[in-house]
Design a protein around this motif. Structure first.
Motif, PDB file in Angstrom:
ATOM      1  N   LYS A 191      32.872 -25.534 -23.303  1.00  0.00           N
ATOM      2  CA  LYS A 191      32.461 -25.688 -21.917  1.00  0.00           C
ATOM      3  C   LYS A 191      31.849 -27.066 -21.707  1.00  0.00           C
ATOM      4  N   VAL A 192      32.334 -27.736 -20.650  1.00  0.00           N
ATOM      5  CA  VAL A 192      31.827 -29.070 -20.300  1.00  0.00           C
ATOM      6  C   VAL A 192      31.278 -29.001 -18.889  1.00  0.00           C
ATOM      7  N   ARG A 193      30.035 -29.505 -18.709  1.00  0.00           N
ATOM      8  CA  ARG A 193      29.445 -29.597 -17.367  1.00  0.00           C
ATOM      9  C   ARG A 193      29.012 -31.043 -17.139  1.00  0.00           C
ATOM     10  N   GLU A 228      30.507 -26.394  -8.759  1.00  0.00           N
ATOM     11  CA  GLU A 228      29.210 -25.754  -8.583  1.00  0.00           C
ATOM     12  C   GLU A 228      28.508 -26.298  -7.345  1.00  0.00           C
ATOM     13  N   ILE A 254      27.893 -30.451 -23.310  1.00  0.00           N
ATOM     14  CA  ILE A 254      29.115 -29.852 -23.826  1.00  0.00           C
ATOM     15  C   ILE A 254      28.730 -28.888 -24.938  1.00  0.00           C
ATOM     16  N   SER A 307      32.289 -27.962 -13.742  1.00  0.00           N
ATOM     17  CA  SER A 307      32.365 -27.402 -15.092  1.00  0.00           C
ATOM     18  C   SER A 307      33.818 -27.179 -15.483  1.00  0.00           C
ATOM     19  N   ARG A 360      27.685 -30.263  -9.456  1.00  0.00           N
ATOM     20  CA  ARG A 360      28.259 -30.334 -10.797  1.00  0.00           C
ATOM     21  C   ARG A 360      29.679 -29.784 -10.801  1.00  0.00           C
ATOM     22  N   GLU A 376      36.059 -25.216 -18.507  1.00  0.00           N
ATOM     23  CA  GLU A 376      36.020 -24.261 -19.611  1.00  0.00           C
ATOM     24  C   GLU A 376      37.423 -24.141 -20.196  1.00  0.00           C
ATOM     25  N   GLY A 425      25.530 -34.629 -18.234  1.00  0.00           N
ATOM     26  CA  GLY A 425      25.935 -33.253 -18.464  1.00  0.00           C
ATOM     27  C   GLY A 425      25.762 -32.833 -19.905  1.00  0.00           C
ATOM     28  N   CYS A 462      27.637 -34.050 -14.094  1.00  0.00           N
ATOM     29  CA  CYS A 462      26.985 -34.242 -12.798  1.00  0.00           C
ATOM     30  C   CYS A 462      27.689 -35.353 -12.038  1.00  0.00           C
ATOM     31  N   THR A 464      38.384 -24.466 -14.085  1.00  0.00           N
ATOM     32  CA  THR A 464      37.526 -25.496 -13.492  1.00  0.00           C
ATOM     33  C   THR A 464      36.746 -24.878 -12.346  1.00  0.00           C
TER      34      THR A 464
END
Length: 488
Positions: free
Chosen positions: A482-484, A409, A469, A415, A413, A417, A467, A486, A406
């Motif tokens: 990967k998930v991002r 950012e 994926i 993220s 954000r 993984e 976000g 906001c 984790t």
């Protein structure tokens, strides 16, 4: 002052301006014609040179008196000069005829009567119309009053023949006189050309719209209306029509997509429910038939029934969840979430799940900060991570490894993984993994992600968080997700 732009005018402005332009041009042209006509008339009548159309007819009494005075001596050609001094031969043709109808002399030699009887009839008839003019036979009598011959007098009743010297002036004057009706003529002509111009301007856009309606009727929506700039209303009309066409096309495509999705859903549901229901039915019937004879199979049968019942319940739950996230009214419930605590709590859950397959589970935070808060819907993000992690555990073999990283950012954000040591994504699965109801055909339902809706639901929730994926394969083997998201 700049030139008036006829484009992008309203229809009302165009019609009004066209009407006043036609009216103005008609008035100017009419006034010009009338002034010219007035000048010509004044010139002709002021000089007293214009003779009336019956000018030569007015000379007949004097000629007839001379014929009566001279008598039969006119029948001699020696009297020709004297007679022609009385007859204005520039406007009257004459012929002296003896009693038998034979021409003696005159301005024309063609025999006009056949005999004495016909001559008498013509004298009695008086003025007659002949060859586009008028002819009068006047008798020549002797001293006793006996008819010995006649003089034919031929003339016209027109301004041109009465005024040979002013012939072209009269012709011009006549033409100008015709234009007394000039206001009506000019108004009609200018109206015709103005209307034709407007018709040509409007014809193309209206034809385009008519053709477009025919295409729409046939459900052909793959076209684009050209931009029309002849008038504000036409431009607005074509723009509105184009927006309607685009909306109809999107609606039709969406309808076709929904219909295809409905078919796919029915096929997927029937396929996914068939196996567990068949198994449940078979094991239930087996229990009923065996009774107390096979009590040792009771636990196994009941476990199978429970497992397949849970599978069917899970499928129905996924369908309900999909319907919920697809609703336009679906909203998230964001709360201030301490990311570090959230990750630690979820890691403990996944650690326990991995322990059942002896999978080595590890997690770590990048830029870990106990005070780091993010406004997210932690329940929905938990659902996303659960779907991803469940798939990873399902595909990771016993004694395999799963790693969760984790990162916080700088732009707000977060993220997530997830790496695993499973077989990774096949080319087909990598392209379709986020599609509804997708399942690999080579896998059994228990191994293929159940309903095929988990990652689709996860993608929709991530999109609501602003976000994305993504999935991929690791170079050393295994899957990578990967998930991002906001902050809301």
């Amino acid at each position: 002052m700049g030139k008036v732009n006829r484009k992008n005018q309203t229809l009302r402005t165009k019609f009004i301006s066209s009407f006043y332009l036609v009216l103005f041009k008609s008035i100017i042209a009419t006034i010009t014609i009338w002034l010219l006509l007035f000048v010509c008339m004044n010139l002709l009548f002021s000089t007293n040179k214009l003779k009336p159309a019956n000018y030569y007819e007015q000379q007949l009494p004097a000629i007839e008196n001379y014929i009566d005075d001279v008598g039969t001596s006119l029948l001699s050609i020696s009297s020709q000069k004297q007679l022609e001094s009385v007859i204005p031969i520039e406007g009257i043709d004459y012929q002296v005829i003896d009693l038998n109808g034979v021409p003696v002399y005159g301005t024309y030699r063609t025999k006009s009567v056949g005999n004495a009887e016909e001559l008498k009839r013509n004298i009695t008839a008086g003025v007659t119309k002949k060859d586009g003019g008028f002819v009068k036979y006047y008798p020549v009598k002797d001293e006793l009053g006996t008819v010995q011959g006649a003089v034919s007098l031929k003339y016209d009743l027109s301004l041109i023949t009465s005024n040979p010297d002013n012939k072209w002036v009269i012709i011009f004057f006549g033409i100008m006189l015709l234009f007394v009706v000039a206001p009506f003529v000019f108004f009609y002509l200018f109206s015709y050309f103005a209307g034709k111009r407007l018709s040509q301007e409007f014809e193309r856009p209206f034809n385009e719209i008519i053709e477009s309606t025919k295409k729409i009727k046939e459900q052909d929506l793959d076209f684009t209306l050209p931009t029309i700039s002849y008038s504000v209303e036409l431009e607005q009309l074509t723009q509105a029509f184009e927006e309607m066409r685009s909306a109809l096309r999107d609606s039709l495509n969406r309808q076709l997509q929904l219909e295809q999705e409905r078919k796919d859903m029915m096929a997927a549901i029937s396929h996914d429910l068939r196996n567990p229901l068949t198994i449940i039915q078979g094991h239930a019937e087996g229990l009923l038939e065996s009774g107390e004879k096979q009590k040792e199979r009771l636990d196994s049968y009941l476990q199978t029934i429970i497992r397949n019942t849970n599978y069917a319940s899970h499928l129905i739950a996924d369908l309900n969840e999909m319907a919920l996230v697809e609703k336009p009214t679906f909203t998230l419930n964001p709360k201030q979430t301490q990311i570090t605590q959230f990750v630690q709590r979820k890691s403990q859950e996944y650690q326990n799940l991995c322990a059942e397959k002896c999978i080595d589970f590890q997690y770590r935070m990048i830029d870990e900060d106990e005070k780091c808060l993010r406004m997210i819907d932690q329940d929905r993000i938990s659902q996303v991570l659960d779907n991803i992690m469940t798939n990873s555990i399902r595909y990771t073999p016993n004694h395999g490894k799963i790693e969760w990283i984790t990162a916080l950012e700088t732009d707000g954000r977060v993220s997530f993984e997830i790496f695993d040591s499973g077989p990774g994504f096949s080319t087909e699965r990598k392209q379709n993994v986020f599609n509804k109801y997708y399942q690999e055909k080579s896998k059994e339902p228990e191994e293929s992600g159940l309903s095929g809706l988990g990652l689709y639901i996860a993608k929709e929730i991530v999109k609501k968080h602003g976000g994305d994926i993504t999935v991929n394969n690791r170079e050393i083997g295994g899957a990578y997700v990967k998930v991002r998201i906001c902050e809301l």
